[in-house]
Design a protein around this motif. Structure first.
Motif, PDB file in Angstrom:
ATOM      1  N   ASP A  97     -21.620 -33.364  -5.271  1.00  0.00           N
ATOM      2  CA  ASP A  97     -20.839 -34.396  -4.581  1.00  0.00           C
ATOM      3  C   ASP A  97     -21.400 -35.796  -4.841  1.00  0.00           C
ATOM      4  O   ASP A  97     -20.680 -36.787  -4.746  1.00  0.00           O
ATOM      5  CB  ASP A  97     -20.829 -34.159  -3.065  1.00  0.00           C
ATOM      6  CG  ASP A  97     -20.118 -32.883  -2.665  1.00  0.00           C
ATOM      7  OD1 ASP A  97     -19.245 -32.415  -3.424  1.00  0.00           O
ATOM      8  OD2 ASP A  97     -20.439 -32.342  -1.590  1.00  0.00           O
ATOM      9  N   ASP A 146     -20.498 -42.728   1.097  1.00  0.00           N
ATOM     10  CA  ASP A 146     -19.073 -42.775   1.445  1.00  0.00           C
ATOM     11  C   ASP A 146     -18.351 -41.967   0.378  1.00  0.00           C
ATOM     12  O   ASP A 146     -18.032 -42.479  -0.696  1.00  0.00           O
ATOM     13  CB  ASP A 146     -18.557 -44.220   1.497  1.00  0.00           C
ATOM     14  CG  ASP A 146     -17.115 -44.305   1.967  1.00  0.00           C
ATOM     15  OD1 ASP A 146     -16.376 -43.301   1.850  1.00  0.00           O
ATOM     16  OD2 ASP A 146     -16.721 -45.388   2.440  1.00  0.00           O
ATOM     17  N   PHE A 147     -18.136 -40.680   0.677  1.00  0.00           N
ATOM     18  CA  PHE A 147     -17.550 -39.794  -0.320  1.00  0.00           C
ATOM     19  C   PHE A 147     -16.075 -40.097  -0.553  1.00  0.00           C
ATOM     20  O   PHE A 147     -15.560 -39.822  -1.629  1.00  0.00           O
ATOM     21  CB  PHE A 147     -17.777 -38.332   0.067  1.00  0.00           C
ATOM     22  CG  PHE A 147     -19.239 -37.958   0.021  1.00  0.00           C
ATOM     23  CD1 PHE A 147     -19.897 -37.818  -1.192  1.00  0.00           C
ATOM     24  CD2 PHE A 147     -19.959 -37.790   1.192  1.00  0.00           C
ATOM     25  CE1 PHE A 147     -21.245 -37.504  -1.245  1.00  0.00           C
ATOM     26  CE2 PHE A 147     -21.313 -37.467   1.148  1.00  0.00           C
ATOM     27  CZ  PHE A 147     -21.951 -37.325  -0.073  1.00  0.00           C
ATOM     28  N   ASN A 148     -15.401 -40.693   0.426  1.00  0.00           N
ATOM     29  CA  ASN A 148     -13.999 -41.091   0.226  1.00  0.00           C
ATOM     30  C   ASN A 148     -13.901 -42.251  -0.764  1.00  0.00           C
ATOM     31  O   ASN A 148     -13.038 -42.268  -1.629  1.00  0.00           O
ATOM     32  CB  ASN A 148     -13.330 -41.462   1.547  1.00  0.00           C
ATOM     33  CG  ASN A 148     -13.181 -40.266   2.457  1.00  0.00           C
ATOM     34  OD1 ASN A 148     -12.938 -39.157   2.001  1.00  0.00           O
ATOM     35  ND2 ASN A 148     -13.337 -40.479   3.753  1.00  0.00           N
ATOM     36  N   ALA A 149     -14.798 -43.226  -0.619  1.00  0.00           N
ATOM     37  CA  ALA A 149     -14.811 -44.376  -1.525  1.00  0.00           C
ATOM     38  C   ALA A 149     -15.604 -44.089  -2.803  1.00  0.00           C
ATOM     39  O   ALA A 149     -15.637 -44.914  -3.711  1.00  0.00           O
ATOM     40  CB  ALA A 149     -15.393 -45.597  -0.823  1.00  0.00           C
ATOM     41  N   LYS A 150     -16.276 -42.928  -2.832  1.00  0.00           N
ATOM     42  CA  LYS A 150     -17.109 -42.519  -3.975  1.00  0.00           C
ATOM     43  C   LYS A 150     -18.238 -43.519  -4.240  1.00  0.00           C
ATOM     44  O   LYS A 150     -18.489 -43.931  -5.375  1.00  0.00           O
ATOM     45  CB  LYS A 150     -16.263 -42.290  -5.220  1.00  0.00           C
ATOM     46  CG  LYS A 150     -15.225 -41.188  -5.031  1.00  0.00           C
ATOM     47  CD  LYS A 150     -14.544 -40.831  -6.324  1.00  0.00           C
ATOM     48  CE  LYS A 150     -13.478 -39.777  -6.165  1.00  0.00           C
ATOM     49  NZ  LYS A 150     -13.803 -38.561  -5.547  1.00  0.00           N
TER      50      LYS A 150
END
Length: 167
Positions: A97, A146-150
């Motif tokens: 991830d 911030d995995f949504n924003a990478k």
């Protein structure tokens, strides 16, 4: 479904086909409920029994492996598990991830996570315009994922003194 390497068979255990495998996840509690594993070719093996062998190992009984000679054929084999079947806490994540996240230092793009080098202190390997630099995964750095924003964000002030480059 994404699969990740979770076990590496070390050796046969006993005469009934059980194998001893190194756990490549975050300890036995993260994999104790795994019901299926896959070899590198994608072949499915049903987990008949799994037990803790301590110190980062597990004993596995897999469907189709019923004697020591067959178990010996699996020495060195990696087994994969569907990523969503591995138990993890909400604040835990997989290395897969993190790879590819954009690294922001005080909001400025400073490269991309190329790898996480696992050691006594894990190290982020960053690439920026073909040059590599590194920094340790320390709580004191107060890294924000911030995995949504990478993105992975860290402050320059905290990073100074612990980052290094190949220059």
């Amino acid at each position: 479904m994404e699969k990740i390497i979770c076990f590496n068979v070390v050796k046969p255990q006993g005469i009934k086909g059980e194998v001893k495998a190194r756990i490549l996840a975050d300890g036995f509690s993260s994999i104790k409920n795994v019901k299926n594993v896959y070899d590198a070719n994608g072949k499915l093996y049903k987990v008949l029994k799994i037990r803790d062998a301590f110190s980062g190992f597990a004993f596995l009984m897999l469907e189709g492996i019923s004697d020591r000679n067959t178990a010996e054929l699996f020495r060195g084999v990696d087994f994969y598990v569907e990523k969503n079947k591995i138990n993890k806490k909400d604040d835990e994540f997989f290395i897969s991830d993190i790879i590819g996240l954009k690294v922001l230092v005080d909001g400025e793009d400073q490269g991309t996570v190329l790898d996480v080098i696992q050691a006594s202190v894990d190290m982020f390997e960053i690439v920026n315009n073909g040059k590599k630099w590194y920094f340790p995964f320390l709580k004191s750095l107060e890294i924000v994922f911030d995995f949504n924003a990478k993105t992975l964000s860290v402050s320059k002030e905290k990073l100074d003194g612990v980052k290094y480059s190949e220059d």
